[in-house]
Structure formats: structure tokens, C-alpha cells
Design a protein around this motif. Structure first.
Motif, short mmCIF file in Angstrom:
data_model
loop_
_atom_site.label_atom_id
_atom_site.label_comp_id
_atom_site.label_asym_id
_atom_site.label_seq_id
_atom_site.Cartn_x
_atom_site.Cartn_y
_atom_site.Cartn_z
N ARG A 1 0.84 -1.22 0.00
CA ARG A 1 0.00 0.00 0.00
C ARG A 1 0.87 1.26 0.00
NH1 ARG A 1 -4.28 2.30 0.25
NH2 ARG A 1 -4.73 2.60 2.45
N THR A 2 2.18 1.08 -0.09
CA THR A 2 3.18 2.17 -0.07
C THR A 2 2.96 3.14 1.10
OG1 THR A 2 1.91 3.56 -1.60
CG2 THR A 2 3.54 2.05 -2.58
N LEU A 3 2.76 2.53 2.28
CA LEU A 3 2.60 3.34 3.49
C LEU A 3 3.87 3.23 4.34
CD1 LEU A 3 -0.97 2.22 4.68
CD2 LEU A 3 -0.37 4.44 3.70
N TYR B 1 4.33 0.59 18.30
CA TYR B 1 3.78 -0.75 18.52
C TYR B 1 3.73 -1.52 17.20
CZ TYR B 1 0.57 -4.50 19.81
OH TYR B 1 0.01 -5.73 20.02
N ILE B 2 3.31 -0.84 16.12
CA ILE B 2 3.26 -1.50 14.81
C ILE B 2 4.67 -1.94 14.40
CG2 ILE B 2 2.78 -1.14 12.34
CD1 ILE B 2 0.53 0.76 13.17
N TYR B 3 5.64 -1.06 14.65
CA TYR B 3 7.03 -1.40 14.31
C TYR B 3 7.44 -2.69 15.04
CZ TYR B 3 12.13 -1.22 14.30
OH TYR B 3 13.45 -1.55 14.18
N ARG B 4 7.10 -2.78 16.33
CA ARG B 4 7.49 -3.97 17.10
C ARG B 4 6.75 -5.22 16.60
NH1 ARG B 4 7.59 -0.31 21.83
NH2 ARG B 4 9.79 0.11 22.21
N LEU B 5 5.51 -5.03 16.19
CA LEU B 5 4.77 -6.17 15.61
C LEU B 5 5.49 -6.68 14.35
CD1 LEU B 5 0.91 -5.42 15.62
CD2 LEU B 5 2.09 -7.32 16.73
N SER C 1 -8.25 -3.25 7.92
CA SER C 1 -9.13 -2.30 7.20
C SER C 1 -8.31 -1.19 6.56
CB SER C 1 -10.19 -1.73 8.16
OG SER C 1 -9.56 -0.89 9.10
N VAL C 2 -7.22 -0.79 7.21
CA VAL C 2 -6.35 0.23 6.62
C VAL C 2 -5.57 -0.36 5.43
CG1 VAL C 2 -4.34 1.72 7.04
CG2 VAL C 2 -6.13 1.52 8.77
N LEU C 3 -5.16 -1.60 5.57
CA LEU C 3 -4.36 -2.23 4.50
C LEU C 3 -5.20 -2.62 3.28
CD1 LEU C 3 -2.13 -4.52 6.77
CD2 LEU C 3 -1.39 -2.48 5.50
N LYS C 4 -6.51 -2.64 3.46
CA LYS C 4 -7.44 -2.97 2.36
C LYS C 4 -7.04 -4.28 1.67
CE LYS C 4 -8.56 1.89 1.24
NZ LYS C 4 -9.16 2.13 2.52
N THR C 5 -6.85 -5.29 2.48
CA THR C 5 -6.42 -6.59 1.92
C THR C 5 -7.61 -7.34 1.32
OG1 THR C 5 -6.82 -7.58 4.07
CG2 THR C 5 -4.57 -6.91 3.60
N ASN C 6 -7.30 -8.27 0.44
CA ASN C 6 -8.36 -9.15 -0.06
C ASN C 6 -8.66 -10.21 1.00
OD1 ASN C 6 -6.45 -11.24 -0.29
ND2 ASN C 6 -5.87 -10.56 -2.34
N ALA C 7 -9.68 -11.01 0.74
CA ALA C 7 -10.15 -11.98 1.75
C ALA C 7 -9.06 -13.00 2.09
CB ALA C 7 -11.39 -12.69 1.23
N ARG C 8 -8.31 -13.48 1.08
CA ARG C 8 -7.30 -14.49 1.34
C ARG C 8 -6.19 -13.94 2.24
NH1 ARG C 8 -2.02 -16.44 -1.73
NH2 ARG C 8 -1.63 -14.25 -1.29
N ASP C 9 -5.69 -12.74 1.90
CA ASP C 9 -4.60 -12.17 2.69
C ASP C 9 -5.05 -11.85 4.11
OD1 ASP C 9 -3.13 -12.46 0.44
OD2 ASP C 9 -2.98 -10.32 -0.07
N ARG D 1 -0.86 6.40 11.84
CA ARG D 1 -1.81 7.53 11.86
C ARG D 1 -3.18 7.10 11.32
NH1 ARG D 1 -2.14 10.96 7.98
NH2 ARG D 1 -0.06 10.56 7.18
N LEU D 2 -3.17 6.37 10.20
CA LEU D 2 -4.45 5.96 9.59
C LEU D 2 -5.22 4.96 10.46
CD1 LEU D 2 -3.27 5.55 5.87
CD2 LEU D 2 -4.85 7.27 6.75
N SER D 3 -4.48 4.13 11.17
CA SER D 3 -5.16 3.13 11.99
C SER D 3 -5.37 3.60 13.43
CB SER D 3 -4.34 1.83 12.02
OG SER D 3 -3.05 2.08 12.52
N GLU D 4 -4.78 4.78 13.75
CA GLU D 4 -4.85 5.35 15.10
C GLU D 4 -4.26 4.36 16.13
OE1 GLU D 4 -8.96 6.42 15.56
OE2 GLU D 4 -8.68 8.29 14.46
#
Lengths: 128, 289
Positions: free
Chosen positions: A16-18, A33-37, A55-63, A25-28
Motif C-alpha cells: 500500500r506504499t505506506l 507498537y506497529i514497528y514492534r509487531l 481495514s487500513v491495509l485494504k487486503t483481499n479476503a485471502r490475505d 496515523r491511519l489506523s490510530e
């Protein structure tokens, strides 16, 4: 140490080039924490948090199914996760079967060979 | 899970099937484990894999390039993963490091040995007398397994004090010990160089592939051990893979008597009572007569 979940989140974020800060910021959610994940330093995020990230990553159902499965599988092989995310022909069933493989010997197959073996095993005759 | 628990679970599993034909056909084990077997040309160093389908069926694939004996051991090893529900590590396993192998893999090897060489069949087939190359080769042929697998099983089930040591590239990787040897807390430390003075050390130094048997001092092999006692060592070196195995055994009467307290600490012998001289220790000499 890398985790399958961390590798998946990073790969899907980069798709998603984020940046991590933008993702946070988008996921609040705290970007640290995201970095550590992503780095495998944190594990077992709540299902609500995972749903927010997806929901922020807008993944398809499989992913999305892969990410949710990885939350409960801290030992999943990171290279297999990367390979499967890059190959949309691999189904979630094929992925989970490959991720649960048990080996003997001092060498391991590549993810591509492993998926090939999974497909052969799926079709193997139960009477063999 | 310790070795005893794994052994018990394997023997329970074996007891559920008819083992009369396992020398030729392991399908009774596969059926009991809800598994089917495929053969494939796998990469060098890969022996086998197990995949579990969504219908619960387990698919065991073995490397058809490897020897028949190794394929049979791999089938049993993979069944162990299924029955014990043990995952395997995805990390590559360096061949030089049995001692660093994942504990699950070692556990599955113990289980596999019980399946491939069931102890009742083993004891019924075992020739009487001391171990020898002929005895181990005979047992390997009876159970269609490798020489090291048969020698390791021999040590594990021997009534005499006995051990089987596996070494790679000059380093001890693992030692299987008989119950009587374990009771004496005889310890052969892994990840240590092959001890100088042993037959294994000599054969490896000479190179090539060869086998020899000789008497060596017990304290060459056993850590923290009394000196002055001997054991028999039958060693085999495989030059192509730089692998060495040694079967060690000794008679009960040449084992030092070692006593342990309930915490597993060795009880050191004290000096005992002083030699009798015929002279009474009391009253003191100064007060006598």
C-alpha cells in the motif's frame, strides 16, 4: 527474530506504499507498537487491533485470512509467508497445510517446492 | 516429554497393530496413524516431510533417493510427529550438530526406533552373547534398518552396561545408554571432541572407512570416572561422511560402585574405620598401667 505475522504486516503495508508512521496515523495505533509487531518483538495482538490494521491495509479476503491465522501461529515460517503473499494462486488451505509441515533431514525445501508438494498431497489417493 | 514417556507412548502405539510383517511393510503403522505414503525425489539432505490435509489425512513423503533403510526410519520418524503432535523446526539443521537438534526431532527419533525395532521382537531375535559386528549386522538385517540404528537400539535395550556414541566431524553428537549404565550416572558429554586414546579417535585419524574393536580405559569415555578399569569399544568410521560410531560395553563386575543420594549427588566414600591394631583406644596410653 522475524515472525510470520510481522513479515505479513510489513509486506502488506509496503504493498500500500505506506510508511509505518502513516500506517499508525491511519489506523490510530501507536506506530512504535506497529514497528514492534513487524519486527516480531510483539506478538498476539487483539482481534480488534488486527481488524483495524486490515481495514487500513485494504487486503483481499485471502490475505486477511492469512494474517488472522498468523496471529495464533507465532512459529510460522516467515519465508513461506512472503512467498504466499506474493503468489495469489496459493489458497488459504494450501498455505496452512504448508505452514504445518514437519520435516526430517538437514535440508529444507524452498517455499515454492513445498507448495508444489502440498498440491500433490491434496490430490493423493486416500487408498494409496 | 522425557524418553521414558515417549517410549511408553510408542509401545502403546505398537501394541495396537500386528507387527509380524513390519520387516517388509510398514503400512500397519501408516494406517494406525491415518497416513498415506508417497515417494519423491527430494533435495540432498532432505529425508521426508509430513503434511496434514483438511480432511485429517496425513501425507508422508520420503526421499526415494535415500537408502531403503533410511526411508523406513523416516516413515517411522514422521509417524512420530503425527502421534506425538510435535511440530518441527523450520530452521535448517546443521549436520554437525545433533546435540543442538530440536528436542522434538530427537523425541521423534526415539519413537521411530521403537516402531522400527519393537522391543519384544528385538529381544526375541537377539543372539545371545557379547556384541560384535556380526550381531549388529544381523539385527540390522532382521529389522531392515541401518547399522547405526541397530547399534543404538542394541545399547538402549542391553542388559549389560552399554552405550552407543555417534560422532560427526570429530565431535561427539549423542550417546544412547543402557538402563544399567544410566543408573550409574555414567555420562558421555555431547559437543566434545572424540577422546584421545579411544578406538574412534584412532580410526578417524587413520582415515578411510574401517571397523575395529579393542579394550580401552573407561575414563577415556566416561566423564568424572574412576581410572584403572577397562571397557570394550567397537568403533566404525565412515570416511565419506566423516561420521564415527562406537559401541561401548563392559561387564557389571568391572563397573566402579557408585552411590547417589536422593538428590542425584554422588556419595563420596569416607576413609572407613581405622585398621585394627589390637590396642585399645582407651584409656589413653598415658593413663595405662
Amino acid at each position: 527474530m522475524q515472525s510470520g505475522l510481522g513479515v505479513a504486516l510489513r509486506r502488506l503495508r509496503e504493498r500500500r506504499t505506506l510508511s509505518i508512521r502513516e500506517f499508525g496515523r491511519l489506523s490510530e495505533i501507536d506506530h512504535a507498537y506497529i514497528y514492534r509487531l513487524e519486527m516480531g518483538e510483539k506478538s498476539s495482538p487483539s482481534s480488534e487491533l488486527v481488524a483495524t490494521l486490515l481495514s487500513v491495509l485494504k487486503t483481499n479476503a485471502r490475505d486477511a485470512a492469512i494474517v488472522k491465522w498468523l496471529v495464533h501461529q507465532p512459529d510460522a515460517w516467515p519465508e513461506l509467508v512472503e512467498y504466499v503473499l506474493d503468489d495469489p494462486s496459493v489458497t488459504i488451505d494450501e498455505f496452512t497445510m504448508a505452514a504445518g509441515v514437519r520435516h526430517r533431514g538437514n535440508a529444507r525445501p524452498t517455499p515454492a517446492i513445498l507448495i508444489e508438494r502440498v498440491r500433490r498431497a491434496v490430490g493423493a489417493d486416500a487408498t494409496e | 516429554m522425557d524418553e521414558g514417556e515417549i517410549q511408553q507412548r510408542a509401545r502403546t502405539f505398537v501394541a495396537r497393530v500386528d507387527t509380524r510383517n513390519i520387516k517388509d511393510d510398514l503400512s500397519v503403522y501408516l494406517k494406525e496413524a491415518n497416513a498415506i505414503l508417497l515417494k519423491d525425489r527430494m533435495g540432498h539432505g532432505e529425508s521426508g516431510t509430513t503434511l496434514t490435509r483438511s480432511d485429517g489425512k496425513h501425507i508422508i513423503t520420503v526421499n526415494e533417493v535415500e537408502s531403503e533403510e533410511r526411508q523406513r526410519f523416516t516413515v517411522c520418524h514422521e509417524i512420530a510427529h503425527i502421534v506425538l503432535a510435535l511440530p518441527s523446526s523450520h530452521d535448517g539443521v546443521p549436520s554437525w550438530s545433533y546435540a543442538k537438534r530440536h528436542p522434538n526431532e530427537i523425541a521423534c527419533d526415539w519413537f521411530a526406533a521403537e516402531l522400527l525395532m519393537p522391543y519384544k521382537l528385538w529381544l526375541a531375535a537377539l543372539p545371545k552373547g557379547e556384541p560384535s559386528r556380526a550381531v549388529i549386522e544381523y539385527m540390522a538385517g532382521e529389522f531392515r534398518c541401518s547399522y547405526p540404528a541397530a547399534a543404538s537400539r542394541y545399547a538402549g535395550l542391553a542388559t549389560m552396561p552399554c552405550a552407543f556414541v555417534t560422532m560427526e566431524h570429530g565431535t561427539v553428537r549423542y550417546a544412547a545408554r543402557s538402563m544399567s549404565l544410566r543408573r550409574t550416572k555414567a555420562w558421555i558429554p555431547p559437543r566434545t571432541p572424540i577422546p584421545e586414546g579411544s578406538v574412534a579417535h584412532r580410526l578417524r585419524g587413520e582415515g578411510g572407512s574401517q571397523l575395529d574393536t579393542a579394550e580401552v580405559a573407561q575414563d577415556i569415555w566416561l566423564q568424572d570416572w574412576e581410572s584403572g578399569l577397562d571397557l570394550w569399544e567397537m568403533s566404525r568410521h565412515y570416511g565419506s561422511s566423516d561420521t564415527t560410531t562406537s559401541l561401548l560395553w563392559f561387564e557389571e563386575e568391572v563397573l566402579p560402585e557408585r552411590e547417589f543420594d536422593r538428590f542425584g549427588r554422588q556419595v563420596k566414600e569416607d576413609e572407613g574405620l581405622a585398621e585394627l591394631t589390637g590396642e585399645l583406644p582407651w584409656p589413653g596410653k598415658s593413663r595405662r598401667g
